[in-house]
Design a protein around this motif. Structure first.
Motif, PDB file in Angstrom:
ATOM      1  N   TRP A  93      30.833  -4.431  42.092  1.00 53.52           N
ATOM      2  CA  TRP A  93      30.562  -3.732  40.844  1.00 53.52           C
ATOM      3  C   TRP A  93      31.171  -2.335  40.873  1.00 53.52           C
ATOM      4  CZ3 TRP A  93      28.275   0.543  38.715  1.00 53.52           C
ATOM      5  CH2 TRP A  93      28.052   0.490  37.331  1.00 53.52           C
ATOM      6  N   MET A  94      31.186  -1.709  42.039  1.00 55.64           N
ATOM      7  CA  MET A  94      31.820  -0.394  42.182  1.00 55.64           C
ATOM      8  C   MET A  94      33.297  -0.473  41.803  1.00 55.64           C
ATOM      9  SD  MET A  94      30.250   0.985  45.756  1.00 55.64           S
ATOM     10  CE  MET A  94      28.520   1.305  46.011  1.00 55.64           C
ATOM     11  N   ASP A  95      33.949  -1.566  42.189  1.00 52.78           N
ATOM     12  CA  ASP A  95      35.352  -1.752  41.810  1.00 52.78           C
ATOM     13  C   ASP A  95      35.494  -1.896  40.299  1.00 52.78           C
ATOM     14  OD1 ASP A  95      36.364  -1.586  44.410  1.00 52.78           O
ATOM     15  OD2 ASP A  95      36.133  -3.744  44.751  1.00 52.78           O
ATOM     16  N   LEU A 159      29.579   7.613  42.428  1.00 58.32           N
ATOM     17  CA  LEU A 159      30.781   6.913  41.967  1.00 58.32           C
ATOM     18  C   LEU A 159      31.693   7.837  41.170  1.00 58.32           C
ATOM     19  CD1 LEU A 159      29.267   3.468  40.945  1.00 58.32           C
ATOM     20  CD2 LEU A 159      30.694   3.978  42.939  1.00 58.32           C
ATOM     21  N   ILE A 160      31.104   8.617  40.288  1.00 60.28           N
ATOM     22  CA  ILE A 160      31.912   9.553  39.496  1.00 60.28           C
ATOM     23  C   ILE A 160      32.614  10.544  40.417  1.00 60.28           C
ATOM     24  CG2 ILE A 160      31.786  11.444  37.816  1.00 60.28           C
ATOM     25  CD1 ILE A 160      29.567   9.710  36.423  1.00 60.28           C
ATOM     26  N   GLY A 161      31.897  11.047  41.412  1.00 59.43           N
ATOM     27  CA  GLY A 161      32.504  11.964  42.378  1.00 59.43           C
ATOM     28  C   GLY A 161      33.644  11.314  43.140  1.00 59.43           C
ATOM     29  N   ILE A 162      33.426  10.098  43.598  1.00 58.93           N
ATOM     30  CA  ILE A 162      34.463   9.381  44.356  1.00 58.93           C
ATOM     31  C   ILE A 162      35.708   9.181  43.514  1.00 58.93           C
ATOM     32  CG2 ILE A 162      35.077   7.098  45.279  1.00 58.93           C
ATOM     33  CD1 ILE A 162      32.225   7.033  46.514  1.00 58.93           C
ATOM     34  N   PHE A 163      35.535   8.700  42.290  1.00 56.76           N
ATOM     35  CA  PHE A 163      36.721   8.418  41.480  1.00 56.76           C
ATOM     36  C   PHE A 163      37.396   9.693  40.985  1.00 56.76           C
ATOM     37  CE2 PHE A 163      34.616   4.234  41.304  1.00 56.76           C
ATOM     38  CZ  PHE A 163      35.656   3.504  41.859  1.00 56.76           C
ATOM     39  N   THR A 164      36.655  10.761  40.881  1.00 60.82           N
ATOM     40  CA  THR A 164      37.257  12.047  40.507  1.00 60.82           C
ATOM     41  C   THR A 164      38.131  12.556  41.642  1.00 60.82           C
ATOM     42  OG1 THR A 164      35.403  12.587  39.065  1.00 60.82           O
ATOM     43  CG2 THR A 164      36.773  14.423  39.809  1.00 60.82           C
ATOM     44  N   VAL A 165      37.626  12.497  42.861  1.00 59.46           N
ATOM     45  CA  VAL A 165      38.360  13.006  44.019  1.00 59.46           C
ATOM     46  C   VAL A 165      39.507  12.082  44.410  1.00 59.46           C
ATOM     47  CG1 VAL A 165      38.157  13.455  46.499  1.00 59.46           C
ATOM     48  CG2 VAL A 165      36.422  14.313  44.943  1.00 59.46           C
ATOM     49  N   ALA A 166      39.247  10.788  44.461  1.00 61.16           N
ATOM     50  CA  ALA A 166      40.238   9.843  44.976  1.00 61.16           C
ATOM     51  C   ALA A 166      41.473   9.740  44.102  1.00 61.16           C
ATOM     52  CB  ALA A 166      39.607   8.472  45.148  1.00 61.16           C
ATOM     53  N   HIS A 167      41.342  10.061  42.824  1.00 63.89           N
ATOM     54  CA  HIS A 167      42.495   9.923  41.936  1.00 63.89           C
ATOM     55  C   HIS A 167      43.257  11.229  41.723  1.00 63.89           C
ATOM     56  CE1 HIS A 167      41.720   5.772  41.216  1.00 63.89           C
ATOM     57  NE2 HIS A 167      40.510   5.993  40.762  1.00 63.89           N
ATOM     58  N   GLN A 168      42.893  12.273  42.460  1.00 69.95           N
ATOM     59  CA  GLN A 168      43.619  13.534  42.362  1.00 69.95           C
ATOM     60  C   GLN A 168      44.933  13.423  43.129  1.00 69.95           C
ATOM     61  OE1 GLN A 168      42.778  16.288  40.596  1.00 69.95           O
ATOM     62  NE2 GLN A 168      41.043  15.123  39.823  1.00 69.95           N
ATOM     63  N   ARG A 177      38.154   3.227  50.511  1.00 72.63           N
ATOM     64  CA  ARG A 177      37.539   3.742  51.750  1.00 72.63           C
ATOM     65  C   ARG A 177      36.244   4.479  51.429  1.00 72.63           C
ATOM     66  NH1 ARG A 177      35.971   3.730  56.738  1.00 72.63           N
ATOM     67  NH2 ARG A 177      36.195   5.682  57.844  1.00 72.63           N
ATOM     68  N   LEU A 178      36.268   5.330  50.408  1.00 72.37           N
ATOM     69  CA  LEU A 178      35.070   6.085  50.043  1.00 72.37           C
ATOM     70  C   LEU A 178      33.959   5.171  49.528  1.00 72.37           C
ATOM     71  CD1 LEU A 178      36.734   9.177  48.330  1.00 72.37           C
ATOM     72  CD2 LEU A 178      35.667   9.064  50.602  1.00 72.37           C
ATOM     73  N   LEU A 179      34.317   4.127  48.793  1.00 74.46           N
ATOM     74  CA  LEU A 179      33.318   3.179  48.306  1.00 74.46           C
ATOM     75  C   LEU A 179      32.675   2.418  49.461  1.00 74.46           C
ATOM     76  CD1 LEU A 179      35.139   1.808  45.139  1.00 74.46           C
ATOM     77  CD2 LEU A 179      33.212   3.423  45.214  1.00 74.46           C
ATOM     78  N   ASP A 180      33.478   2.064  50.466  1.00 71.63           N
ATOM     79  CA  ASP A 180      32.928   1.389  51.641  1.00 71.63           C
ATOM     80  C   ASP A 180      31.952   2.302  52.385  1.00 71.63           C
ATOM     81  OD1 ASP A 180      34.394  -0.896  51.074  1.00 71.63           O
ATOM     82  OD2 ASP A 180      35.999  -0.415  52.506  1.00 71.63           O
TER      83      ASP A 180
END
Length: 192
Positions: A93-95, A159-168, A177-180
């Motif tokens: 679901w995170m994906d 999740l919002i934090g992860i996708f904000t950082v990972a897509h910079q 990796r962060l979701l795992d």
């Protein structure tokens, strides 16, 4: 003999609408400038009049894509729980959530304007998404494979934090990796 024709037209119209939504979702997820309605129609293989018949304005198309993605997320939680253990369902679901975030890239300006004018109910969407996460967390607690002290709000904020950082640009960290790592933190201590 005239009876089958309206059904065929409705089936064609439904197919065209689905094709437009699919193309718009993919195109709007692409980084860069907002894509024109004409380009979306062309890529969907329909005329511009067909696009405007289904979506009279850019806002109506953006809203349809947005709502379609929210439905996919909320239904996705239920469907994933039906086929996998709660922790696995949560990770998948995170994906889906990441795909939803990505979809908003090319429609962010339009979407923000629509939220500000209350065309798109941000609070309603938030509640729907939190309910989806809660259903997975509740199942995980019952099964003993997710921590009992974590809230849907905490997962959503993570999740919002992860996708904000990972897509910079320039960041070496990947969302996967962060979701795992997040999922590992959501498991009870001593759980494999």
């Amino acid at each position: 003999m005239t009876e089958p024709e309206p059904r065929a037209t409705r089936a064609d119209a439904a197919r065209n609408r689905e094709q437009l939504l699919e193309v718009a979702t993919r195109v709007l997820a692409s980084p860069g400038e907002e894509t024109s309605m004409r380009a979306i129609a062309r890529e969907a293989g329909v005329g511009i009049a067909t696009l405007y018949r289904h979506f009279p304005t850019r806002e109506s198309l953006v809203e349809a894509v947005y709502r379609d993605q929210v439905v996919r997320l909320t239904n996705g939680a239920r469907d994933l729980l039906a086929e996998a253990a709660p922790a696995v369902a949560l990770r998948r679901w995170m994906d889906l959530f990441g795909d939803w975030i990505a979809t908003k890239n090319g429609m962010l300006d339009t979407l923000l304007t629509m939220i500000e004018s209350d065309v798109v109910g941000h609070a309603r969407t938030r509640d729907e998404l939190l309910n989806a996460v809660s259903s997975i967390l509740d199942a995980g607690r019952a099964a003993g494979d997710l921590r009992p002290d974590v809230t849907a709000e905490e997962v959503a904020a993570s999740l919002i934090g992860i996708f904000t950082v990972a897509h910079q640009p320039g960041h070496a960290v990947t969302a996967d990796r962060l979701l795992d790592i997040l999922l590992d933190g959501l498991r009870p201590q001593g759980h494999p």
